[in-house]
Design a protein around this motif. Sequence first.
Motif, PDB file in Angstrom:
ATOM      1  N   LYS A 224      20.165 -18.679 -11.648  1.00 28.37           N
ATOM      2  CA  LYS A 224      19.449 -17.157 -11.916  1.00 28.37           C
ATOM      3  C   LYS A 224      20.215 -16.320 -10.967  1.00 28.37           C
ATOM      4  CE  LYS A 224      15.227 -18.276 -14.321  1.00 28.37           C
ATOM      5  NZ  LYS A 224      13.613 -18.140 -14.192  1.00 28.37           N
ATOM      6  N   THR A 225      20.337 -14.999 -11.172  1.00 32.39           N
ATOM      7  CA  THR A 225      20.811 -14.202 -10.369  1.00 32.39           C
ATOM      8  C   THR A 225      19.885 -12.930 -10.376  1.00 32.39           C
ATOM      9  OG1 THR A 225      22.457 -13.211 -11.825  1.00 32.39           O
ATOM     10  CG2 THR A 225      23.284 -14.519 -10.022  1.00 32.39           C
ATOM     11  N   THR A 226      18.720 -12.910  -9.318  1.00 37.36           N
ATOM     12  CA  THR A 226      17.784 -11.991  -9.516  1.00 37.36           C
ATOM     13  C   THR A 226      17.641 -11.240  -8.155  1.00 37.36           C
ATOM     14  OG1 THR A 226      16.639 -13.510 -11.124  1.00 37.36           O
ATOM     15  CG2 THR A 226      15.404 -11.650 -10.119  1.00 37.36           C
ATOM     16  N   LEU A 227      17.302  -9.954  -8.288  1.00 33.61           N
ATOM     17  CA  LEU A 227      17.081  -9.303  -7.021  1.00 33.61           C
ATOM     18  C   LEU A 227      15.388  -9.209  -7.175  1.00 33.61           C
ATOM     19  CD1 LEU A 227      17.370  -7.270  -4.584  1.00 33.61           C
ATOM     20  CD2 LEU A 227      17.408  -5.404  -6.422  1.00 33.61           C
ATOM     21  N   THR A 228      14.795  -9.680  -6.192  1.00 34.75           N
ATOM     22  CA  THR A 228      13.283  -9.777  -5.911  1.00 34.75           C
ATOM     23  C   THR A 228      12.887  -9.110  -4.644  1.00 34.75           C
ATOM     24  OG1 THR A 228      11.416 -11.333  -6.257  1.00 34.75           O
ATOM     25  CG2 THR A 228      13.490 -12.187  -4.956  1.00 34.75           C
ATOM     26  N   ASN A 229      11.637  -8.910  -4.832  1.00 37.60           N
ATOM     27  CA  ASN A 229      10.909  -8.079  -3.759  1.00 37.60           C
ATOM     28  C   ASN A 229       9.658  -9.184  -3.385  1.00 37.60           C
ATOM     29  OD1 ASN A 229       9.523  -6.594  -1.711  1.00 37.60           O
ATOM     30  ND2 ASN A 229       8.802  -5.112  -3.161  1.00 37.60           N
ATOM     31  N   LEU A 230       9.919  -9.881  -1.972  1.00 41.70           N
ATOM     32  CA  LEU A 230       8.944 -10.667  -1.523  1.00 41.70           C
ATOM     33  C   LEU A 230       8.065  -9.881  -0.531  1.00 41.70           C
ATOM     34  CD1 LEU A 230      10.883 -14.033  -1.340  1.00 41.70           C
ATOM     35  CD2 LEU A 230       9.378 -13.232  -3.238  1.00 41.70           C
ATOM     36  N   TYR A 231       8.416  -8.705  -0.389  1.00 44.45           N
ATOM     37  CA  TYR A 231       7.549  -7.895   0.908  1.00 44.45           C
ATOM     38  C   TYR A 231       6.760  -6.848   0.248  1.00 44.45           C
ATOM     39  CZ  TYR A 231       7.719  -6.187   5.788  1.00 44.45           C
ATOM     40  OH  TYR A 231       7.509  -5.703   7.015  1.00 44.45           O
ATOM     41  N   GLY A 232       6.150  -7.327  -0.746  1.00 43.34           N
ATOM     42  CA  GLY A 232       5.363  -6.324  -1.433  1.00 43.34           C
ATOM     43  C   GLY A 232       4.148  -5.499  -0.701  1.00 43.34           C
ATOM     44  N   ARG A 233       3.762  -6.060   0.659  1.00 40.55           N
ATOM     45  CA  ARG A 233       2.688  -5.755   1.260  1.00 40.55           C
ATOM     46  C   ARG A 233       3.346  -4.466   2.145  1.00 40.55           C
ATOM     47  NH1 ARG A 233       4.488 -10.202   4.170  1.00 40.55           N
ATOM     48  NH2 ARG A 233       4.963  -9.727   6.441  1.00 40.55           N
ATOM     49  N   ALA A 234       4.631  -4.051   2.027  1.00 44.36           N
ATOM     50  CA  ALA A 234       5.244  -2.984   2.574  1.00 44.36           C
ATOM     51  C   ALA A 234       6.270  -2.290   1.788  1.00 44.36           C
ATOM     52  CB  ALA A 234       5.875  -3.552   3.833  1.00 44.36           C
ATOM     53  N   VAL A 235       6.833  -2.885   0.919  1.00 41.09           N
ATOM     54  CA  VAL A 235       7.886  -2.150  -0.036  1.00 41.09           C
ATOM     55  C   VAL A 235       7.325  -2.134  -1.361  1.00 41.09           C
ATOM     56  CG1 VAL A 235       9.982  -2.579  -0.789  1.00 41.09           C
ATOM     57  CG2 VAL A 235       9.442  -3.186   1.571  1.00 41.09           C
ATOM     58  N   GLN A 236       7.638  -0.783  -1.752  1.00 41.44           N
ATOM     59  CA  GLN A 236       7.331  -0.357  -3.217  1.00 41.44           C
ATOM     60  C   GLN A 236       8.799  -0.525  -4.010  1.00 41.44           C
ATOM     61  OE1 GLN A 236       4.026  -0.229  -4.762  1.00 41.44           O
ATOM     62  NE2 GLN A 236       3.354  -0.796  -2.332  1.00 41.44           N
ATOM     63  N   PRO A 237       8.596  -0.730  -5.113  1.00 39.50           N
ATOM     64  CA  PRO A 237       9.907  -0.747  -5.895  1.00 39.50           C
ATOM     65  C   PRO A 237      10.730   0.492  -5.935  1.00 39.50           C
ATOM     66  CG  PRO A 237       8.041  -1.506  -7.479  1.00 39.50           C
ATOM     67  CD  PRO A 237       7.505  -1.198  -6.163  1.00 39.50           C
ATOM     68  N   GLU A 238      10.068   1.678  -5.809  1.00 39.06           N
ATOM     69  CA  GLU A 238      10.724   2.935  -5.583  1.00 39.06           C
ATOM     70  C   GLU A 238      10.769   3.536  -4.101  1.00 39.06           C
ATOM     71  OE1 GLU A 238       6.280   3.614  -5.772  1.00 39.06           O
ATOM     72  OE2 GLU A 238       7.692   2.448  -6.744  1.00 39.06           O
ATOM     73  N   GLY A 239      10.145   2.687  -3.182  1.00 37.31           N
ATOM     74  CA  GLY A 239      10.276   3.016  -1.705  1.00 37.31           C
ATOM     75  C   GLY A 239       9.311   4.059  -1.467  1.00 37.31           C
ATOM     76  N   ASN A 240       9.806   4.954  -0.650  1.00 38.39           N
ATOM     77  CA  ASN A 240       8.933   6.169  -0.181  1.00 38.39           C
ATOM     78  C   ASN A 240       9.617   7.284  -0.621  1.00 38.39           C
ATOM     79  OD1 ASN A 240       7.664   8.090   1.316  1.00 38.39           O
ATOM     80  ND2 ASN A 240       6.963   6.853   3.043  1.00 38.39           N
ATOM     81  N   PRO A 241       9.336   7.756  -1.830  1.00 33.64           N
ATOM     82  CA  PRO A 241       9.915   9.269  -2.312  1.00 33.64           C
ATOM     83  C   PRO A 241       9.780  10.476  -1.181  1.00 33.64           C
ATOM     84  CG  PRO A 241       8.959   7.998  -3.868  1.00 33.64           C
ATOM     85  CD  PRO A 241       8.478   7.551  -2.742  1.00 33.64           C
ATOM     86  N   ARG A 242       8.547  10.392  -0.516  1.00 35.79           N
ATOM     87  CA  ARG A 242       8.345  11.514   0.524  1.00 35.79           C
ATOM     88  C   ARG A 242       9.392  11.386   1.597  1.00 35.79           C
ATOM     89  NH1 ARG A 242       2.900  12.624   4.066  1.00 35.79           N
ATOM     90  NH2 ARG A 242       3.504  14.743   4.846  1.00 35.79           N
ATOM     91  N   ALA A 243       9.417  10.235   2.184  1.00 33.13           N
ATOM     92  CA  ALA A 243      10.462  10.271   3.242  1.00 33.13           C
ATOM     93  C   ALA A 243      11.783  10.623   2.751  1.00 33.13           C
ATOM     94  CB  ALA A 243      10.369   8.724   3.680  1.00 33.13           C
ATOM     95  N   ARG A 244      12.058  10.291   1.608  1.00 31.27           N
ATOM     96  CA  ARG A 244      13.761  10.299   1.018  1.00 31.27           C
ATOM     97  C   ARG A 244      13.640  11.981   0.910  1.00 31.27           C
ATOM     98  NH1 ARG A 244      12.769   5.884  -2.304  1.00 31.27           N
ATOM     99  NH2 ARG A 244      12.925   7.506  -3.991  1.00 31.27           N
ATOM    100  N   GLY A 245      12.722  12.606   0.581  1.00 33.22           N
ATOM    101  CA  GLY A 245      12.838  14.013   0.290  1.00 33.22           C
ATOM    102  C   GLY A 245      12.912  14.586   1.467  1.00 33.22           C
ATOM    103  N   ILE A 246      12.256  14.115   2.653  1.00 31.82           N
ATOM    104  CA  ILE A 246      12.293  14.861   3.951  1.00 31.82           C
ATOM    105  C   ILE A 246      13.683  14.611   4.392  1.00 31.82           C
ATOM    106  CG2 ILE A 246      11.738  14.535   6.544  1.00 31.82           C
ATOM    107  CD1 ILE A 246       8.969  13.772   5.541  1.00 31.82           C
ATOM    108  N   MET A 247      14.371  13.614   4.338  1.00 26.50           N
ATOM    109  CA  MET A 247      15.817  13.246   4.450  1.00 26.50           C
ATOM    110  C   MET A 247      16.660  14.217   3.834  1.00 26.50           C
ATOM    111  SD  MET A 247      15.930   9.086   4.628  1.00 26.50           S
ATOM    112  CE  MET A 247      17.578   8.917   4.274  1.00 26.50           C
ATOM    113  N   GLY A 248      16.488  14.545   2.579  1.00 26.51           N
ATOM    114  CA  GLY A 248      17.316  15.055   1.677  1.00 26.51           C
ATOM    115  C   GLY A 248      17.182  16.843   2.028  1.00 26.51           C
ATOM    116  N   THR A 249      16.327  17.037   2.842  1.00 20.64           N
ATOM    117  CA  THR A 249      15.932  18.526   3.344  1.00 20.64           C
ATOM    118  C   THR A 249      16.914  18.832   4.232  1.00 20.64           C
ATOM    119  OG1 THR A 249      13.652  18.670   2.316  1.00 20.64           O
ATOM    120  CG2 THR A 249      14.208  20.340   3.910  1.00 20.64           C
TER     121      THR A 249
END
Length: 344
Positions: A224-249
Motif C-alpha cells: 500500500k502507498t498511503t499518507l497517514t497522520n499518526l500525530y493526531g494529538r497535534a495535527v489536524q488534516p487541514e492544519g492551522n488555517p489561522r496561522a496560514r492566514g497570518i502568514m499570507g497577510t
Amino acid sequence: MEKIHQATTAPITIMEVCGTHTMSIFRHGIKNILPEAITLLSGPGCPVCVTPQGEIDAVMELAARDEVILTTFGDLLRVPGRHGSLYDMRAKGADIRMVYSPMDAVAMAKANPDREVVFTGIGFETTAPTTALALLDAKKKCIKNFSLFSQHKLTPPALSAVLQGAGKRIDALLLPGHVSVIIGEEGFQNVFQDHPMPSAVTGFEPVDILGAILSIMKMKASKKTTLTNLYGRAVQPEGNPRARGIMGTVFEVNDSTWRGIGEIPRSGLAIQGAFAPFDARKKFGVHVEESASPKGCKCGEILTARMTPPECPLFGSLCTPSKPVGPCMVSSEGSCAAAFKYGN
C-alpha cells in the motif's frame, strides 16, 4: 520493536524529513535497534542547514553595519561564513544578540529607537507565523526601526525536489510533525501524488517514531502507498488555517535557493509590498551573491539524502561542533551534529 522486526521482510530506505526527527533518532539510539534491512536517511529538514552560503554572508554584512543590532536565534551564531561566524563578529564588537522569539526583537527596537534592529527570519512553516505576527505588531505600533531579513522557506516544494533527484533510492517518508501542525497532512498531498510511497506524519518521542516505522513496514508488506497522520494529538488534516492566514497577510510565495539543491520555484516566503518598510533587504539594499560552500563540506549531499555524515571526509576530524566547517555540524537539528553527539 518486536512488531517492526516481524514486519521487516525486505530492505527499505526511509527518509526522515525533519531535523528534530533526526536528532531524536540519534539521541535515542533508534538506528541501533532497528533491523539491518531498514535504512534511515536525513532530508532537508534543518532550516539553518538549507540556508545557502550567500545568504549567510549577507546576514554578516548586515551585522557589520554600525547602526544595526542584529538579532537571531542561537543556531545561526556559529555557522561559518566567508569571514568567520556571527559569533566571531560579536567577539570583535558587532552588536549581535540572541533572541528566543521575533517579538523579543520588536521589543528591542522599541527600547533602542536610535538603532536599526534586524531580525533574521530563518525557518519553515513552523516559525513563519510568529515572524509574521512580529511584523504585524511592529506595523501596528509604528516601530520604524525594526526590519526582517526573511529567509523563511516552504517544506513541500523542497521535498519534491529532493525526491525528484533521488530516483528510487527513497522508499518511504517520515513527515515532520511541527510543519504539519501548520499545513496539515493535506499540505503534503501534492508531494504524495507525484511520489506515492508509504508516508507517515508523526511526533518526536521514540514511541512516535517507532510507531510510524511500524506503520510504514505494514504498508510496504501489504503493498500500500498511503499518507497517514499518526500525530493526531497535534495535527489536524487541514492544519492551522489561522496561522496560514497570518502568514499570507505578511508574506508572498517566491522562488528560493536551498543549499545542496539550488533554486526551487515557489519555495520561499518574501515580504509583501504593504510591509516593504520592514523588509531589511530593501531598507539596506542587501544584495545576495552566490557563495561557494566551504571547501570539502558535504552538507548539501547530506541534506539531500545522498550521503550520511560519517561518509563526509571532514566529519569528526576537521569538522567538529567546536570547529564546524558547515552548518550541519552547528545546528541543533543538523544531521552531522546529531551523528557526532550521539553516533557512538
